[in-house]
Design a protein around this motif. Structure first.
Motif, PDB file in Angstrom:
ATOM      1  N   GLU A 104      89.653  22.986   1.701  1.00 25.25           N
ATOM      2  CA  GLU A 104      88.606  23.871   2.222  1.00 25.25           C
ATOM      3  C   GLU A 104      88.664  25.242   1.529  1.00 25.25           C
ATOM      4  O   GLU A 104      87.626  25.801   1.170  1.00 25.25           O
ATOM      5  CB  GLU A 104      88.760  24.030   3.742  1.00 25.25           C
ATOM      6  N   ARG A 105      89.879  25.767   1.310  1.00 24.32           N
ATOM      7  CA  ARG A 105      90.012  27.053   0.606  1.00 24.32           C
ATOM      8  C   ARG A 105      89.510  26.937  -0.822  1.00 24.32           C
ATOM      9  O   ARG A 105      88.826  27.849  -1.322  1.00 24.32           O
ATOM     10  CB  ARG A 105      91.469  27.518   0.606  1.00 24.32           C
ATOM     11  N   ILE A 106      89.810  25.824  -1.488  1.00 25.17           N
ATOM     12  CA  ILE A 106      89.337  25.627  -2.861  1.00 25.17           C
ATOM     13  C   ILE A 106      87.821  25.540  -2.884  1.00 25.17           C
ATOM     14  O   ILE A 106      87.153  26.155  -3.731  1.00 25.17           O
ATOM     15  CB  ILE A 106      89.970  24.360  -3.474  1.00 25.17           C
ATOM     16  N   ARG A 107      87.229  24.811  -1.922  1.00 27.39           N
ATOM     17  CA  ARG A 107      85.773  24.681  -1.850  1.00 27.39           C
ATOM     18  C   ARG A 107      85.116  26.050  -1.608  1.00 27.39           C
ATOM     19  O   ARG A 107      84.117  26.394  -2.243  1.00 27.39           O
ATOM     20  CB  ARG A 107      85.419  23.691  -0.730  1.00 27.39           C
ATOM     21  N   GLU A 108      85.699  26.846  -0.716  1.00 27.64           N
ATOM     22  CA  GLU A 108      85.133  28.172  -0.439  1.00 27.64           C
ATOM     23  C   GLU A 108      85.254  29.077  -1.658  1.00 27.64           C
ATOM     24  O   GLU A 108      84.336  29.851  -1.962  1.00 27.64           O
ATOM     25  CB  GLU A 108      85.848  28.794   0.758  1.00 27.64           C
ATOM     26  N   ARG A 109      86.382  28.999  -2.381  1.00 22.51           N
ATOM     27  CA  ARG A 109      86.559  29.820  -3.575  1.00 22.51           C
ATOM     28  C   ARG A 109      85.544  29.441  -4.645  1.00 22.51           C
ATOM     29  O   ARG A 109      84.953  30.324  -5.290  1.00 22.51           O
ATOM     30  CB  ARG A 109      87.983  29.636  -4.100  1.00 22.51           C
ATOM     31  N   LYS A 114      80.325  30.502  -7.490  1.00 27.18           N
ATOM     32  CA  LYS A 114      78.959  30.102  -7.824  1.00 27.18           C
ATOM     33  C   LYS A 114      77.955  31.129  -7.300  1.00 27.18           C
ATOM     34  O   LYS A 114      76.970  31.440  -7.966  1.00 27.18           O
ATOM     35  CB  LYS A 114      78.655  28.726  -7.239  1.00 27.18           C
ATOM     36  N   ARG A 115      78.196  31.650  -6.119  1.00 25.99           N
ATOM     37  CA  ARG A 115      77.272  32.662  -5.565  1.00 25.99           C
ATOM     38  C   ARG A 115      77.356  33.962  -6.353  1.00 25.99           C
ATOM     39  O   ARG A 115      76.391  34.698  -6.453  1.00 25.99           O
ATOM     40  CB  ARG A 115      77.600  32.908  -4.097  1.00 25.99           C
ATOM     41  N   ARG A 116      78.547  34.230  -6.915  1.00 27.22           N
ATOM     42  CA  ARG A 116      78.687  35.447  -7.708  1.00 27.22           C
ATOM     43  C   ARG A 116      77.886  35.298  -9.005  1.00 27.22           C
ATOM     44  O   ARG A 116      77.244  36.245  -9.454  1.00 27.22           O
ATOM     45  CB  ARG A 116      80.157  35.702  -8.031  1.00 27.22           C
ATOM     46  N   LEU A 117      77.902  34.093  -9.601  1.00 22.40           N
ATOM     47  CA  LEU A 117      77.184  33.877 -10.857  1.00 22.40           C
ATOM     48  C   LEU A 117      75.674  33.753 -10.651  1.00 22.40           C
ATOM     49  O   LEU A 117      74.913  34.224 -11.486  1.00 22.40           O
ATOM     50  CB  LEU A 117      77.715  32.605 -11.538  1.00 22.40           C
TER      51      LEU A 117
END
Length: 177
Positions: A104-109, A114-117
Motif C-alpha cells: 500500500e505504501r509503494i502504491r501510494e508513493r 504520477k500526480r506530481r508529473l
C-alpha cells in the motif's frame, strides 16, 4: 558364520594391524555410580516444574520417552504442538499484514509521483487531453481571412517520392530475373 566359522569369502581377506591405530579401552565406572532418573524430581522450593504440575494436582505420568531421555505426557506434547501452531499462524498473519502495508505504501508513493508529473490526470475519467478553443461557435465556423491568405501565399509542397529518396540514400536496387 555358521557353527562359529567365518564366511568363506571373509577368510580370503587378509587382515593387517596398524601400529598407528589404537582401539579404545573400556572405561571403569566408579564404585558409587548411580543412574539418573528419566524425570526431574519436583522442586524443593515448591515451584511447579511445568504448567499443570501444581501442588493441588497430581502430576501426569510421563510415559512418552524420547531417545535423549526426555519424558512427557501426550497431553503436554499436544499442548506444546498447539502453542507452536498458534505462534506460527500469528507470525504468518503479522507477515501478511506487514506485506500488505508495504504494498500500500509503494502504491501510494507511485500515485504521488504520477500526480506530481501529471496533476489532474488521475483525478478524472477523461483520458484524452485536447486543447479547448475559447472562441464562440459562430467564430469557430468562420475561416479567418488571414488563414486563407496564408494558405494561398504558400506554394504547394511537391509530392515526395519516398522510394526515390531510399534509392538515393542506399543506391538503386535492380531486379534480376
Amino acid at each position: 558364520m555358521h557353527n562359529n566359522r567365518p564366511h568363506h569369502l571373509l577368510e580370503q581377506v587378509p587382515l593387517t594391524v596398524s601400529p598407528f591405530v589404537s582401539l579404545p579401552a573400556a572405561t571403569t565406572l566408579s564404585y558409587n555410580y548411580k543412574t539418573l532418573p528419566s524425570t526431574i524430581p519436583p522442586s524443593s522450593l515448591g515451584i511447579p516444574a511445568a504448567a499443570g504440575d501444581g501442588p493441588s494436582q497430581q502430576p501426569k505420568p510421563k510415559y512418552v520417552v524420547s531417545g535423549s531421555g526426555h519424558a512427557a505426557h501426550p497431553e503436554d506434547i499436544m499442548a506444546s504442538c498447539r502453542a507452536l501452531q498458534d505462534h506460527i499462524v500469528k507470525m504468518q498473519q503479522d507477515a501478511e499484514r506487514e506485506l500488505g502495508e508495504l504494498e500500500e505504501r509503494i502504491r501510494e508513493r507511485e500515485l504521488a509521483e504520477k500526480r506530481r508529473l501529471a496533476p489532474g490526470w488521475l483525478d478524472s475519467e477523461a483520458r484524452i487531453l485536447e486543447p479547448e478553443r475559447h472562441a464562440s461557435s459562430s467564430q469557430a465556423n468562420e475561416v479567418s481571412v488571414l488563414e486563407v491568405d496564408a494558405a494561398q501565399s504558400q506554394p504547394a509542397a511537391p509530392q515526395v517520392d519516398e522510394g526515390a529518396e531510399l534509392d538515393r540514400a542506399f543506391g538503386g536496387m535492380e531486379l534480376r530475373g
